[in-house]
Design an enzyme around this catalytic site. Structure first.
Site, PDB file in Angstrom:
ATOM      1  N   ASP A 115     128.221  22.532 136.664  1.00 15.52           N
ATOM      2  CA  ASP A 115     128.906  21.934 135.517  1.00 15.52           C
ATOM      3  C   ASP A 115     130.421  21.958 135.641  1.00 15.52           C
ATOM      4  OD1 ASP A 115     126.689  21.163 133.886  1.00 15.52           O
ATOM      5  OD2 ASP A 115     126.253  23.295 133.698  1.00 15.52           O
ATOM      6  N   HIS A 155     125.760  32.053 137.395  1.00 13.59           N
ATOM      7  CA  HIS A 155     124.432  31.448 137.492  1.00 13.59           C
ATOM      8  C   HIS A 155     123.401  32.557 137.665  1.00 13.59           C
ATOM      9  CE1 HIS A 155     121.222  28.721 138.695  1.00 13.59           C
ATOM     10  NE2 HIS A 155     121.954  27.787 138.118  1.00 13.59           N
TER      11      HIS A 155
END
Ligand code: COA
Length: 378
Positions: free
Chosen positions: A315, A264
């Protein structure tokens, strides 16, 4: 002679603070996420999607009466115009649900005569309609592509439950509706992620809400953004076994390929949304007795952490949670959009409220002063 550039390009706009927002605060170093100052865990444990949307749009938690009124307004706005459904039924059945969502949102703009009305009231009404309709479009397309008549939304059900109802044609059990609701809360906003930045950039030109959301959907679709949850599940299915996980992780990392569900830009610690979804994935595995996907995910997380210490992102666990809810894999990213529409519209409203057109600079690295050569001499 080549000049050495005196400015640095912020590739991927890393570290660039492009807007101020009061909507959400991503605390990447400690793995915390706040909406309007409220911890995401408190909202996931106590709130509903409707209440979270209200919070994002209006800045405070609603009273009982405000929530009742807001919930019924949202529920009343769910149905799609019949001509939109007719149009959709002529589209190629193999069209990706995210493409359908993007195209239908654009189409819906044509049916809103107030789409260019710049009043706050009209813009909030567009936001309400879009937020209500995203789930209806997704479920309707799933029916249409299977040759079934779309299920009419039910205004007596909460948003999450109604989505599952429209998807399967039967009312979901309360546990499934609750899991869906929590997933919608967790995905509702995330500061200036790629799709939100895109939505704000479009709004900054004073274009309409439908154009901003259409563009955001195009951005969310990509595998580096919302599309990653589908990739995670496809990978798990392909591997099919815990023993295949570690060799897969090693070969992917050896080949310098990205593994979906990890990494991320902002989080250096595990994404708090992922940890919440992990609990749901674990509980679901225990409840159903099917531990396969959860065990594979735990192994994958361990193997990736050992090799690269990458944080797990939202996710990763949403994939197996949606799969356990019997949601088709290619609807995973649309489910993300069904939630994120709340944040996109809140950001678009915030952008309209204090606007300046988004127009960054680029460092020109091409040639200069080239002499034009007539075509016969090239
Ligand atoms: N798998 C393997 N390596 C990864 C990785 C992943 N999922 N994510 C990041 N890395 C590595 C990069 O290879 C790079 O390593 P290096 O410094 O040795 O070259 C380093 O971590 C930094 O990655 P970078 O791609 O520069 O980060 P970014 O901030 O530009 O990208 C993402 C962020 C989310 C796009 C990226 O982590 C990614 O592609 N993840 C997979 C897709 C995904 O899950 N997306 C959903 C995000 S919520």
């Amino acid at each position: 002679m080549m000049m050495t550039p005196t400015v640095q390009v912020a590739k991927g706009l890393e570290g660039v603070v492009a807007e101020a927002t009061v909507l959400s605060d991503v605390q990447g170093q400690v793995g915390r996420l706040l909406y309007r100052g409220y911890d995401i865990n408190d909202l996931a444990n106590n709130s509903t999607f409707e209440e979270t949307v209200y919070l994002l749009w209006y800045g405070s938690l609603p009273t009982r009466t405000e929530l009742k009124d807001f919930t019924s307004r949202l529920a009343a706005a769910r149905a799609l115009p019949q001509s939109v459904l007719d149009e959709m039924s002529g589209w190629p059945r193999q069209a990706e649900p995210m493409e359908v969502l993007r195209t239908t949102v654009s189409l819906l703009g044509l049916y809103n005569p107030d789409r260019d009305d710049k009043s706050d009231t009209a813009r909030r009404e567009s936001a309400l309609q879009l937020t209500a309709q995203m789930a209806t479009i997704t479920a309707a397309w799933n029916s249409i592509r299977q040759g079934r008549t779309p299920v009419t939304p039910r205004s007596d059900l909460h948003h999450a439950a109604d989505f599952l109802y429209m998807l399967n044609g039967k009312e979901p059990d309360p546990e499934a509706a609750q899991i869906m609701d929590v997933a919608l809360i967790l995905h509702a906003d995330h500061s200036l992620n790629a799709s939100t930045f895109v939505a704000r950039s479009v709004a900054s030109t004073l274009s309409d809400m439908y154009s901003a959301i259409t563009a955001a959907l195009g951005a969310l679709k990509g595998p580096l953004h919302g599309g990653a949850n589908e990739e995670v599940m496809r990978t798990l299915i392909k591997l099919d076994n815990v023993s295949a996980v570690e060799p897969f992780v090693n070969s992917e990392l050896d080949a310098h390929r990205k593994i979906s569900g990890f990494g991320h830009r902002v989080y250096k610690a595990d994404d708090p949304r992922a940890l919440h979804l992990r609990r749901i994935a674990r509980d679901t595995a225990e409840h159903t007795g099917n531990r396969k996907w959860f065990d594979m995910q735990e192994k994958m997380r361990e193997a990736v952490t050992q090799r690269k210490n990458l944080p797990v992102n939202v996710d990763f666990y949403s994939a197996s949670v949606y799969y356990a809810l019997d949601i088709p894999i290619d609807l995973f990213t649309p489910v993300f959009a069904i939630s994120r529409i709340a944040g996109w519209t809140a950001h678009v409203l915030e952008q309209y409220g204090d606007n300046r057109i988004v127009r960054p600079d680029a460092l020109y690295t091409g040639e200069h002063d080239r002499a034009y050569i007539p075509i016969e001499n090239r």
